[in-house]
Structure formats: C-alpha cells, structure tokens
Design an enzyme around this catalytic site. Structure first.
Site, PDB file in Angstrom:
ATOM      1  CG  ASP A   1      -0.246  -0.298   2.507  1.00  0.00           C
ATOM      2  OD1 ASP A   1       0.819   0.318   2.758  1.00  0.00           O
ATOM      3  OD2 ASP A   1      -0.729  -1.136   3.276  1.00  0.00           O
TER       4      ASP A   1
ATOM      5  CG  ASP B   1       7.701   4.318  13.564  1.00  0.00           C
ATOM      6  OD1 ASP B   1       8.210   4.672  12.484  1.00  0.00           O
ATOM      7  OD2 ASP B   1       6.815   3.451  13.635  1.00  0.00           O
TER       8      ASP B   1
ATOM      9  CG  ASP C   1       0.753   5.232   4.203  1.00  0.00           C
ATOM     10  OD1 ASP C   1      -0.318   4.769   3.783  1.00  0.00           O
ATOM     11  OD2 ASP C   1       1.366   4.759   5.178  1.00  0.00           O
TER      12      ASP C   1
END
EC number: 2.7.7.19
Length: 452
Positions: free
Chosen positions: A72, A149, A74
């Site tokens: 996918d 992160d 983003d």
C-alpha cells in the site's frame, strides 16, 4: 496538572535545531516514478498542481529501496485534511487520534496525512503512562519526519523530481541493515507502546538488526502494552503473524520479553516438545503462503497457536470425569476467554477457531454415515488442514489424514471400500449399530472423541 507542570519545567526537551535534509537523486537510490502505483502518482500530482507539497512516504519508499513491492501507499502533504478532501471526489476523512484522508482510486486506497508538528509532553493529550491519546497539530515536513518512529520510515519520495528527502539518514540505515529509532526510544515507547511490537515486526520482515539503544528499554517497558486497547493490539498481532516472517517475529517477541502481552499462553505451548513442533509447522506454513501471495486465515492460525492449551485443558477435564464432548467445549471457552483479556479476537474469528477445534474429534469416527456428514461440513477443508498439521507434528498417525483425503475425493463405491477398511476401533461401533437399529435406520453413535 502537577505532573504536567513538573514535566514542563524539568523534562521539556530543547527545540531541535533546523537542519537541511539529504536530497538523494534517482542516480543514487534507483527508484523511478513508474515503479509507484498510478493512484499514488495521481494523488501527489493533483496536490502539487494545487500548490501543496506532496510525497509518497514511509513503508512504500522503504520497501522499494530494499527491492520489495509495496502493498500500500501513504502520502504526506502540506494540505489539511479538509483541503485534501475537497480535491478528491472519492475520499473521506477518518480517524480520532490522527485525522487522515482515504482517497479511493479504482481498487486502490491511498492514505493521505497532513504534516504534523513536533510533539512534547505538555502539548499532547496523554494518559497517566505517557501514551498519546489525541494530537492533531499540523506542522512542516521536517517536524513530520521527526514525529515518525524509525529512520527507515521517515523517507519522502517526490514523484515529480524522483528525489528522496531524507532527514534522519534512513537510506544509510537501510544500507547498513539497522533499524534505528528517531528520538529517545523510551519517550517514543511511552507515546505509543505498540512501537515495541512494530520494531520486532519490521526487523524480522526487512532483515534489519534493532539498534541497541532501541532494544535496551523494551524488556523493562513491555508492561506498557497492558494499557494499549485490545482491538489495536489484535490488529498489530495480525500484521506480525501475516508479515511472512511470523516464526522469526514470535521468536524475537520471546527474546525481548514481549509475548506475555500478546499470547499469554505462548510460553506454555512452546515449552511442550509436541506443542513447539506443532506451532513451528503452523507458522512456517503461514509464512510460505504469505510469500506465495496465497490466502491466509486468522482463525486457522490462532487455532494452531492455542490448540495444545485446549488439548491440555480437555484432557484434564476428562480425567476429572467430565463427558468428552462437553469437556472439549468447556476447554475451548476457557482458553479463548483467557486470550480475550489481552487480544480482542473478533466474534467471527473466534467462531472459526471453535469450528476447527470441534471438528478434530469427529475425524476419529470412520464408520457409518459420520464420514459422509463430516466432508459436507463448511469448515471441513480447514479442519482437515489442521488434522494434517497434527500428523506432521507427530500427534496422530498420518494414516488418518490420508484416509480422509482419499475418502473426500473418492466416488461412492470407493468410499464403501474405504469404510470396510476402517481401523478396528471403528468396526465395533458399526456392528453395534447394525444389531441395535433396523435395516436402513439412520443415526449416529454417541460422540466419544479421543485426542492423540
């Protein structure tokens, strides 16, 4: 209020100095815009044409760099969620903790998020453990990179210029096969304890070694997972189990002391030689199916992970004098209830798990009409696959599995022959049925499942 005031006075981090990111051209990273999905390219170009910054970000860039195909995409942008929503007809704003936009393009859904501001303890809404509950303060790209992160997830790819924008040396970390946390690991784990699980999953999936500074606090801070909502913990567990590296992930979970917050019974399972072999085979089978892009079932996998605990509880109840069939269902409920306190296993998945378990004793009955009824069950194939795993682990004879495979694929005459070849333990039941029932009468002997 006192806690936040003290944190503000004594612990507020100094503002990070501004620094220019590394701009890595295609000649160095090798990712062409044609390698991106058409939907991701379209979302970025539409936003850029309206004067906004827009980049493919995170896992997709990371996967392309290591030669994997992203599942996918983003996009990170300077546009607000409302501005993104206004540009795309097939889109919707979702999220409570973080507002994002899902843009639908054909079969694809692109997740679009706005650059977020740097976060400190007093500006974010947190619980008593420091976990961030809500924060929708928008910022610039540099602040957004700092919010992410791991360094390998803080990479921004511009399809227009085919350039990677790298604020935290993520490309170098990928080349050095290191998974490094952005910022102070203890603070980042408090903000979101799930990052500890994500570190294990990404390290196993990408073949990266966790940086010692990020690994050291994990065992000490593992109890913070107790404060994570069960539904979110379950979602993260599914990602881990279906990463294509589940066996390595679970081994690393145990090494880091994290498994108690996910599968509390895992230690009990793997400490039994037969249980460890069974779980290992199940995880290897799942990893192989994921890598071959075959379908996988959460219900089937959780059924394998928890089976030996069910088996132990079932045998204990039968030894105490409980009837076999009720004892099995009581054992199933007891084990699943124990997991429900940690993992929000959905009702549908729990039903699949129970169906697979409940079929196992029925495979012991190879006489009369029982085999005909069993192969017509909707969950027969999953039950048979589970039976085969049990045989491969040495729990039952492989002959039982082969017999059911032949019976399921045989014609009527061949099935009659197979019934005549049934093992001795099934023959007395068939004879008793003939003596007690009139010719042609239908019925089934009382269930007396035995576990190997």
């Amino acid at each position: 209020m006192i806690r936040k005031l003290l944190r503000k006075v004594f612990r507020r981090p100094a503002t990070s100095p501004h620094h220019e990111p590394a701009l890595i051209p295609i000649e160095q990273h090798g990712i062409a815009r044609s390698q991106l999905s058409p939907a991701a390219r379209k979302v970025c170009s539409t936003l850029q044409e309206k004067g906004f910054k827009a980049f493919v970000v995170g896992g997709a860039v990371r996967d392309l760099l290591i030669g994997q195909t992203p599942k996918d995409y983003d996009v990170a942008t300077s546009a607000t969620p409302e501005e993104v929503r206004a540009l795309f007809r097939r889109s919707r704003i979702i999220g409570r903790r973080f507002k994002i936009v899902h843009v639908m393009s054909g079969p694809e859904t692109i997740e679009v998020s706005t650059f977020r501001a740097s976060q400190d303890a007093e500006s974010a809404e947190t619980d008593e453990h420091g976990r961030v509950l809500r924060d929708n303060v928008f910022g610039n790209q540099e602040e957004d990179a700092t919010r992410r992160d791991f360094t390998v997830n803080a990479l921004y790819y511009d399809p227009g210029t085919e350039t990677i924008v790298d604020y935290h040396h993520g490309v170098a970390d990928i080349q050095q096969k290191t998974l490094r946390m952005i910022g102070d690991p203890r603070t980042r784990y408090r903000e979101d304890p799930v990052r500890m699980l994500r570190a294990v999953r990404l390290g196993a999936k990408l073949g990266l070694s966790l940086d010692p500074a990020a690994r050291h606090p994990i065992r000490e801070m593992a109890p913070l997972l107790e404060n994570v909502p069960a539904a979110r913990l379950f979602d993260e567990m599914l990602k881990l189990l279906f990463s294509g590296h589940s066996l390595k992930c679970l081994q690393q979970l145990r090494a880091e002391g994290l498994h108690h917050g996910l599968l509390p019974l895992l230690d009990v399972i793997v400490e039994q030689p037969a249980g460890e072999r069974f779980v290992t085979l199940a995880l290897e089978n799942t990893d192989e199916r994921v890598r071959e892009d075959k379908s996988v079932s959460p219900g089937f996998l959780f059924a394998t992970l928890l089976w030996h605990e069910v088996l132990q509880q079932w045998e204990r109840r039968k030894a105490a004098g409980e009837p076999s069939q009720p004892a099995l269902f009581e054992a199933m409920d007891e084990v699943l209830d124990g997991q429900a306190r940690k993992l929000a296993i959905t009702r549908r998945i729990a039903t699949d798990i129970k169906d697979i378990w409940a079929l196992q004793p029925r495979f012991d009955k190879r006489a009369g009409k029982t085999p005909y009824r069993l192969i017509e069950q909707p969950r027969y194939r999953a039950g048979w696959d589970f039976l085969r795993l049990r045989a491969q682990a040495g729990e039952i004879p492989m002959e039982v599995v082969d017999w059911w495979d032949r019976f399921a694929h045989a014609n009527h005459d061949a099935r009659d022959e197979l019934l005549l070849e049934a093992p001795p333990e099934a023959a007395p039941a068939r004879k008793r049925r003939r003596r007690k029932r009139k010719p042609g009468a239908r019925g089934e002997a009382p269930a007396t499942p035995e576990s190997a």
